[in-house]
Design a protein around this motif. Structure first.
Motif, PDB file in Angstrom:
ATOM      1  N   ILE A 128       0.838  -1.200   0.000  1.00  0.00           N
ATOM      2  CA  ILE A 128       0.000   0.000   0.000  1.00  0.00           C
ATOM      3  C   ILE A 128       0.873   1.249   0.000  1.00  0.00           C
ATOM      4  O   ILE A 128       0.582   2.229  -0.711  1.00  0.00           O
ATOM      5  CB  ILE A 128      -0.947  -0.021   1.217  1.00  0.00           C
ATOM      6  N   ASN A 156      -1.965  -8.525  -5.666  1.00  0.00           N
ATOM      7  CA  ASN A 156      -2.569  -7.194  -5.643  1.00  0.00           C
ATOM      8  C   ASN A 156      -3.281  -7.018  -4.310  1.00  0.00           C
ATOM      9  O   ASN A 156      -4.185  -7.785  -3.963  1.00  0.00           O
ATOM     10  CB  ASN A 156      -3.570  -7.037  -6.799  1.00  0.00           C
ATOM     11  N   TRP A 157      -2.890  -5.998  -3.543  1.00  0.00           N
ATOM     12  CA  TRP A 157      -3.464  -5.772  -2.228  1.00  0.00           C
ATOM     13  C   TRP A 157      -4.948  -5.418  -2.297  1.00  0.00           C
ATOM     14  O   TRP A 157      -5.685  -5.586  -1.307  1.00  0.00           O
ATOM     15  CB  TRP A 157      -2.713  -4.650  -1.518  1.00  0.00           C
ATOM     16  N   ARG A 158      -5.414  -4.907  -3.446  1.00  0.00           N
ATOM     17  CA  ARG A 158      -6.805  -4.466  -3.556  1.00  0.00           C
ATOM     18  C   ARG A 158      -7.798  -5.594  -3.299  1.00  0.00           C
ATOM     19  O   ARG A 158      -8.903  -5.368  -2.791  1.00  0.00           O
ATOM     20  CB  ARG A 158      -7.060  -3.891  -4.955  1.00  0.00           C
ATOM     21  N   TRP A 159      -7.422  -6.839  -3.662  1.00  0.00           N
ATOM     22  CA  TRP A 159      -8.370  -7.940  -3.562  1.00  0.00           C
ATOM     23  C   TRP A 159      -8.713  -8.288  -2.127  1.00  0.00           C
ATOM     24  O   TRP A 159      -9.775  -8.868  -1.860  1.00  0.00           O
ATOM     25  CB  TRP A 159      -7.831  -9.164  -4.304  1.00  0.00           C
ATOM     26  N   ARG A 180     -11.708  -6.521  -1.364  1.00  0.00           N
ATOM     27  CA  ARG A 180     -12.853  -6.993  -2.138  1.00  0.00           C
ATOM     28  C   ARG A 180     -13.376  -8.336  -1.643  1.00  0.00           C
ATOM     29  O   ARG A 180     -14.515  -8.702  -1.935  1.00  0.00           O
ATOM     30  CB  ARG A 180     -12.454  -7.090  -3.618  1.00  0.00           C
ATOM     31  N   SER A 217     -12.534   1.635  -1.226  1.00  0.00           N
ATOM     32  CA  SER A 217     -11.113   2.011  -1.120  1.00  0.00           C
ATOM     33  C   SER A 217     -10.230   1.195  -2.050  1.00  0.00           C
ATOM     34  O   SER A 217      -9.106   1.608  -2.354  1.00  0.00           O
ATOM     35  CB  SER A 217     -10.641   1.846   0.326  1.00  0.00           C
ATOM     36  N   SER A 218     -10.710   0.038  -2.506  1.00  0.00           N
ATOM     37  CA  SER A 218      -9.898  -0.774  -3.413  1.00  0.00           C
ATOM     38  C   SER A 218      -9.872  -0.217  -4.835  1.00  0.00           C
ATOM     39  O   SER A 218      -9.131  -0.724  -5.681  1.00  0.00           O
ATOM     40  CB  SER A 218     -10.431  -2.214  -3.441  1.00  0.00           C
ATOM     41  N   PHE A 219     -10.660   0.814  -5.106  1.00  0.00           N
ATOM     42  CA  PHE A 219     -10.701   1.408  -6.444  1.00  0.00           C
ATOM     43  C   PHE A 219     -10.089   2.809  -6.483  1.00  0.00           C
ATOM     44  O   PHE A 219     -10.211   3.507  -7.493  1.00  0.00           O
ATOM     45  CB  PHE A 219     -12.152   1.475  -6.946  1.00  0.00           C
ATOM     46  N   PHE A 223      -7.673   7.530   0.509  1.00  0.00           N
ATOM     47  CA  PHE A 223      -7.510   6.245   1.195  1.00  0.00           C
ATOM     48  C   PHE A 223      -7.437   6.459   2.703  1.00  0.00           C
ATOM     49  O   PHE A 223      -8.006   5.680   3.475  1.00  0.00           O
ATOM     50  CB  PHE A 223      -6.246   5.546   0.692  1.00  0.00           C
TER      51      PHE A 223
END
Length: 469
Positions: A85, A214-217, A220, A141-143, A152
């Motif tokens: 991040i 990918n930290w975004r997942w 999600r 926040s993942s987008f 963020f």
């Protein structure tokens, strides 16, 4: 006629009042019966005692424990992927620490608001709003694009606000579903999910990052679990009348409303122990850290020795506070304050010890393990064990207020023994501290990875340049 839940669990049932009026007159706060003026008496509806089957209450408790697990997973999910991040948003180390600061500050500021709402409005609605708030914000926040790092930070604050709703209100719902020993057991189980959720949040963040790259997942995946939690909350968790478990009519059918300031003044009379804990905690942390900083210059084993001495002295103070409570309350409070002050001296020192004996790349995992093990062996199970000892002692004694007090007194003496045992463990730590610190400073300690190889190559090249110069 009034409505109350059917104990068979099939719905509600109508209860006739035998032809008498269901309206009862109760004086409002600050007004005396017979006082002149409009509104001297406030009508209220008297209903039959609220009840719920034991099975449904246990199911509701299980759902709230599951949501508590997700709640604390949200607290620590960022820690498991913090470096990625930071790289994505180009956040410095100092600003990265603000992520948790923003989260906690927003949680603390919003907790009184949810406490006010939970005491006066639908608790189930407040819990649902909190889950929607933290799960929706986490997903959003993942987008967020890299150039909007401030957004963020803001999202973590909103997640903290949503988390405050559950942390504040959920225990009160459990308190109205269970009573006495059952309540103690259920709350112990409920709070066990604090360390479990904290550890799993870190694990989930790290695992999803390794699987997807990918930290975004991670942000999600959580909303999927939280959507299930929201459905279970709506379907399976009731909103019992306040005080229903104690079957106190005034609490169950609705006390006269009071203002928020009146509530705070009332609670202020019961919060002496809390105020002492806050003050001694602040002073103790500062004193412990400063004493360790100064004493380390003289003795390299200063930190564990300070922890050992403070715990052994705290055990004595707690023992005296418990013994003197029946004789003189003032002396009991004096020793209680001293004991809390000594216990608080360890907070920063223990963290410093941990960081000094662990290689840098493992410190996040070490902190997570320390938090998990500390809670599991401490506040997660100790309330239940203390209550269990007290209940066992009380069963063998006459039913009186004095015997109830003595049972609790003797059960709390076990805490003094455990604190003294902790002091002995720190004495053993002092014997190994220097060896473990030296091992952590050795190059190549632990399992190396690509980043370690790069660091070693950089250090070697720097050393070669220095030799040439």
């Amino acid at each position: 006629m009034c409505l109350c839940p059917d104990t068979s669990g099939t719905g509600t049932q109508a209860v006739m009042d035998g032809g008498t009026s269901a309206e009862s007159r109760v004086p409002r706060p600050g007004r005396q019966p017979g006082a002149s003026g409009e509104g001297a008496w406030a009508p209220r509806m008297v209903s039959s005692p609220w009840s719920l089957s034991r099975g449904r209450a246990r199911v509701a408790a299980a759902v709230l424990c599951y949501i508590n697990l997700l709640n604390y997973m949200n607290w620590f999910i960022v820690a498991g992927m913090l470096l990625d991040i930071q790289n994505f948003f180009q956040i410095s180390d100092s600003n990265a620490g603000l992520l948790q600061t923003v989260f906690v500050c927003c949680l603390l500021l919003s907790a009184p608001v949810f406490g006010y709402l939970g005491d006066r409005h639908s608790r189930k609605a407040a819990l649902s709003i909190g889950i929607l708030l933290w799960s929706g914000t986490g997903l959003s926040s993942s987008f967020i694009s890299p150039q909007y790092s401030w957004l963020f930070f803001l999202s973590r604050g909103v997640v903290g606000i949503g988390s405050a709703s559950f942390s504040t209100i959920a225990p009160t719902v459990l308190g109205d579903l269970f009573v006495r020993d059952q309540r103690t057991r259920v709350l112990a189980i409920f709070y066990i999910f604090i360390p479990v959720g904290s550890g799993l949040g870190y694990v989930l963040g790290s695992a999803v990052l390794q699987l997807t790259g990918n930290w975004r997942w991670a942000f999600r995946v959580m909303p999927c679990l939280e959507a299930v939690a929201l459905i279970l909350l709506i379907v399976l968790v009731p909103d019992p009348p306040r005080g229903a478990a104690e079957k106190q009519e005034e609490a169950a059918v609705g006390d006269p409303r009071s203002s928020w300031c009146e509530d705070v003044r009332y609670l202020g009379r019961n919060l002496i122990f809390g105020i002492l804990t806050v003050v001694t905690g602040i002073i103790g942390v500062v004193l412990g850290a400063e004493a360790a900083r100064r004493y380390k210059k003289v003795n390299p084993r200063a930190e564990p020795l300070i922890c050992a001495c403070s715990l052994l002295a705290a055990a004595l103070c707690l023992f005296l506070a418990l013994i003197l409570a029946r004789v003189t309350l003032l002396a009991s409070y004096v020793f209680l304050v001293l004991g809390e002050l000594l216990l608080s001296c360890n907070w920063a020192v223990v963290a410093d010890i941990l960081l000094s004996v662990v290689v840098p790349r493992c410190r996040g995992t070490a902190e997570a393990l320390q938090i998990t093990v500390g809670h599991v062996l401490g506040d997660a199970g100790s309330p239940y064990l203390t209550g269990l000892i007290s209940g066992t002692l009380r069963a063998a004694r006459p039913d009186s207020y004095l015997q109830s007090f003595l049972s609790l007194q003797y059960s709390f003496l076990g805490c003094a023994f455990v604190i003294a045992l902790g002091g002995g463990c720190f004495l053993l730590t002092a014997l190994r501290l220097e060896t473990d610190q030296a091992r952590a400073r050795q190059p190549g300690t632990g399992t190396s990875d690509s980043k370690d190889a790069e660091s070693q190559a950089l250090l070697s090249s720097t050393g070669s340049v220095a030799e040439n110069l």
